[in-house]
Scaffold this active site. Sequence first.
Site, PDB file in Angstrom:
ATOM      1  N   PRO A   1     -12.306  13.191  18.197  1.00 50.54           N
ATOM      2  CA  PRO A   1     -11.253  14.053  18.746  1.00 50.54           C
ATOM      3  C   PRO A   1     -11.813  15.155  19.635  1.00 50.54           C
ATOM      4  CG  PRO A   1     -11.548  14.434  16.385  1.00 50.54           C
ATOM      5  CD  PRO A   1     -12.478  13.335  16.752  1.00 50.54           C
ATOM      6  N   ASP A   2     -11.001  15.632  20.589  1.00 49.09           N
ATOM      7  CA  ASP A   2     -11.421  16.825  21.326  1.00 49.09           C
ATOM      8  C   ASP A   2     -11.180  18.038  20.424  1.00 49.09           C
ATOM      9  OD1 ASP A   2      -8.699  17.284  21.513  1.00 49.09           O
ATOM     10  OD2 ASP A   2      -8.554  16.860  23.632  1.00 49.09           O
ATOM     11  N   PHE A   3     -11.376  19.246  20.933  1.00 47.44           N
ATOM     12  CA  PHE A   3     -11.208  20.423  20.076  1.00 47.44           C
ATOM     13  C   PHE A   3      -9.759  20.843  19.949  1.00 47.44           C
ATOM     14  CE2 PHE A   3     -15.546  22.769  20.307  1.00 47.44           C
ATOM     15  CZ  PHE A   3     -16.041  21.825  19.433  1.00 47.44           C
ATOM     16  N   ARG A   4      -9.104  20.897  21.137  1.00 49.88           N
ATOM     17  CA  ARG A   4      -7.901  21.711  21.180  1.00 49.88           C
ATOM     18  C   ARG A   4      -6.588  20.956  21.069  1.00 49.88           C
ATOM     19  NH1 ARG A   4     -11.872  23.607  24.253  1.00 49.88           N
ATOM     20  NH2 ARG A   4     -12.559  25.746  23.886  1.00 49.88           N
TER      21      ARG A   4
ATOM     22  N   ASN B   1     -20.737  17.681  25.808  1.00 49.19           N
ATOM     23  CA  ASN B   1     -20.530  16.995  24.528  1.00 49.19           C
ATOM     24  C   ASN B   1     -21.799  17.040  23.684  1.00 49.19           C
ATOM     25  OD1 ASN B   1     -17.981  16.489  25.309  1.00 49.19           O
ATOM     26  ND2 ASN B   1     -18.312  14.358  25.878  1.00 49.19           N
TER      27      ASN B   1
ATOM     28  N   ASP C   1     -22.129  14.809  21.044  1.00 49.63           N
ATOM     29  CA  ASP C   1     -22.096  13.581  20.242  1.00 49.63           C
ATOM     30  C   ASP C   1     -23.211  12.598  20.578  1.00 49.63           C
ATOM     31  OD1 ASP C   1     -21.253  12.384  22.666  1.00 49.63           O
ATOM     32  OD2 ASP C   1     -19.143  12.702  22.165  1.00 49.63           O
TER      33      ASP C   1
ATOM     34  N   HIS D   1     -24.713  21.938  25.697  1.00 45.62           N
ATOM     35  CA  HIS D   1     -24.457  22.610  24.415  1.00 45.62           C
ATOM     36  C   HIS D   1     -25.324  22.060  23.292  1.00 45.62           C
ATOM     37  CE1 HIS D   1     -20.231  23.865  26.031  1.00 45.62           C
ATOM     38  NE2 HIS D   1     -21.220  24.492  26.608  1.00 45.62           N
TER      39      HIS D   1
HETATM   40  P1  CNA Z   1     -11.460  20.416  25.487  1.00 49.51           P
HETATM   41  O1  CNA Z   1     -11.242  21.847  25.848  1.00 49.51           O
HETATM   42  O2  CNA Z   1     -11.023  19.927  24.161  1.00 49.51           O
HETATM   43  O3  CNA Z   1     -10.717  19.578  26.652  1.00 49.51           O
HETATM   44  C1  CNA Z   1     -10.708  18.173  26.678  1.00 49.51           C
HETATM   45  C2  CNA Z   1     -10.019  17.726  27.970  1.00 49.51           C
HETATM   46  O4  CNA Z   1     -10.080  16.314  28.008  1.00 49.51           O
HETATM   47  C3  CNA Z   1      -8.555  18.130  28.056  1.00 49.51           C
HETATM   48  O5  CNA Z   1      -8.288  18.646  29.340  1.00 49.51           O
HETATM   49  C4  CNA Z   1      -7.811  16.807  27.826  1.00 49.51           C
HETATM   50  O6  CNA Z   1      -6.611  16.734  28.563  1.00 49.51           O
HETATM   51  C5  CNA Z   1      -8.802  15.805  28.357  1.00 49.51           C
HETATM   52  N1  CNA Z   1      -8.738  14.471  27.753  1.00 49.51           N
HETATM   53  C6  CNA Z   1      -8.589  14.147  26.438  1.00 49.51           C
HETATM   54  N2  CNA Z   1      -8.614  12.800  26.293  1.00 49.51           N
HETATM   55  C7  CNA Z   1      -8.779  12.279  27.541  1.00 49.51           C
HETATM   56  C8  CNA Z   1      -8.889  10.960  28.057  1.00 49.51           C
HETATM   57  N3  CNA Z   1      -8.842   9.874  27.275  1.00 49.51           N
HETATM   58  N4  CNA Z   1      -9.054  10.803  29.382  1.00 49.51           N
HETATM   59  C9  CNA Z   1      -9.098  11.866  30.227  1.00 49.51           C
HETATM   60  N5  CNA Z   1      -8.994  13.137  29.792  1.00 49.51           N
HETATM   61  C10 CNA Z   1      -8.854  13.348  28.472  1.00 49.51           C
HETATM   62  O7  CNA Z   1     -12.967  19.968  25.644  1.00 49.51           O
HETATM   63  P2  CNA Z   1     -14.072  20.487  26.644  1.00 49.51           P
HETATM   64  O8  CNA Z   1     -15.158  19.491  26.593  1.00 49.51           O
HETATM   65  O9  CNA Z   1     -13.557  20.901  27.965  1.00 49.51           O
HETATM   66  O10 CNA Z   1     -14.445  21.848  25.874  1.00 49.51           O
HETATM   67  C11 CNA Z   1     -15.647  22.261  25.712  1.00 49.51           C
HETATM   68  C12 CNA Z   1     -16.160  22.208  24.266  1.00 49.51           C
HETATM   69  C13 CNA Z   1     -15.632  21.075  23.456  1.00 49.51           C
HETATM   70  C14 CNA Z   1     -17.612  21.999  24.314  1.00 49.51           C
HETATM   71  O11 CNA Z   1     -18.232  23.083  23.722  1.00 49.51           O
HETATM   72  C15 CNA Z   1     -17.924  20.718  23.542  1.00 49.51           C
HETATM   73  O12 CNA Z   1     -19.143  20.842  22.870  1.00 49.51           O
HETATM   74  C16 CNA Z   1     -16.806  20.586  22.618  1.00 49.51           C
HETATM   75  N6  CNA Z   1     -16.478  19.270  22.012  1.00 49.51           N
HETATM   76  C17 CNA Z   1     -17.308  18.202  22.107  1.00 49.51           C
HETATM   77  C18 CNA Z   1     -16.962  16.998  21.508  1.00 49.51           C
HETATM   78  C19 CNA Z   1     -17.896  15.825  21.628  1.00 49.51           C
HETATM   79  O13 CNA Z   1     -19.106  15.991  21.648  1.00 49.51           O
HETATM   80  N7  CNA Z   1     -17.363  14.598  21.729  1.00 49.51           N
HETATM   81  C20 CNA Z   1     -15.773  16.868  20.811  1.00 49.51           C
HETATM   82  C21 CNA Z   1     -14.934  18.002  20.724  1.00 49.51           C
HETATM   83  C22 CNA Z   1     -15.308  19.181  21.329  1.00 49.51           C
END
Ligand code: CNA
Length: 258
Positions: free
Chosen positions: A23-26, A97, A99, A116
């Site tokens: 999952p994403d964060f927000r 990311n 991961d 990060h």
């Molecule tokens: P965020 O702020 O959660 O934003 C994610 C963005 O991705 C949003 O604009 C969504 O609309 C978009 N999104 C989600 N799913 C899709 C998809 N399938 N296709 C296209 N767009 C999509 O995350 P950011 O990365 O901008 O925020 C920064 C943080 C989140 C960093 O510090 C990361 O380390 C951290 N993070 C990392 C992971 C990971 O490693 N996979 C997971 C969750 C958070």
Amino acid sequence: MQTGFRDGTFQLGAGVSTAAGIPDFRSPRTGLYARLAKLNLPYPRAVFELNYFRFNPIPFYTLTRELYPGRYRPTLTHTFVKLLSDGGLLHTCFTQNIDTLERQAGIPADKLVEAHGSFASQHCIDCKKEYDSARMRELVEKGEVVRCDNESCAGLVKPDIVFFGESFPELLSQSIPKIGTADLLFVIGTSLTVQPFAKLASMAPESCPRVLINLDFAGDIGTRADDVLLLGKCDAIIRDLCRELGWEETLDREWAKT
Ligand code: CNA
């Protein structure tokens, strides 16, 4: 629009990995912050604060267990970056990311900037001694909180993820100038809200077209004449792009290997 690009630069975020099941964060119901609410954090970002980690390491260790390398498979979008690298067409892949799916996809270390940090290594937060990765994996999988094996210390061991208030990896500060030579930038799956990573897109030269592939608008992309907005799920858009380029079969073949 400029033609004859040399190579692609990437700025990746959590949206690139959602199709892998991370999952994403927000996102309100499915985001990690929402899922961590059950751990009674005083506020969501406490999970990434060193003082809170000292007081209660369990939420961060719960997150670590969920995201630990090897539990997820890279996505088509990660594979696309690898494909460009194989063809000598990758300038730099900046990712926020943690991961390690870029590494798993085979993107070479010398092209990758994990802004990060990542779960690939870990250190004691007190004496800074590095902790063995195989042992770390074993203990994380058992659900244990890991302590330094230097007996006179026994501090908490933390994966090398950048917490709020910690300095960013040296590699990030060394690599930021590379954005100045980007000639085609793909910004994928990021809300462009976390600094200093977010500002990379605005540091790209005016001559560099910026392609945003995201569910929503992000940052200032769309304000320059050569910006391209492709709003939707990144894997579907990457597949369409590869079809146009005649690369779809190669993309699937490479993805199958991951
Ligand atoms: P965020 O702020 O959660 O934003 C994610 C963005 O991705 C949003 O604009 C969504 O609309 C978009 N999104 C989600 N799913 C899709 C998809 N399938 N296709 C296209 N767009 C999509 O995350 P950011 O990365 O901008 O925020 C920064 C943080 C989140 C960093 O510090 C990361 O380390 C951290 N993070 C990392 C992971 C990971 O490693 N996979 C997971 C969750 C958070």
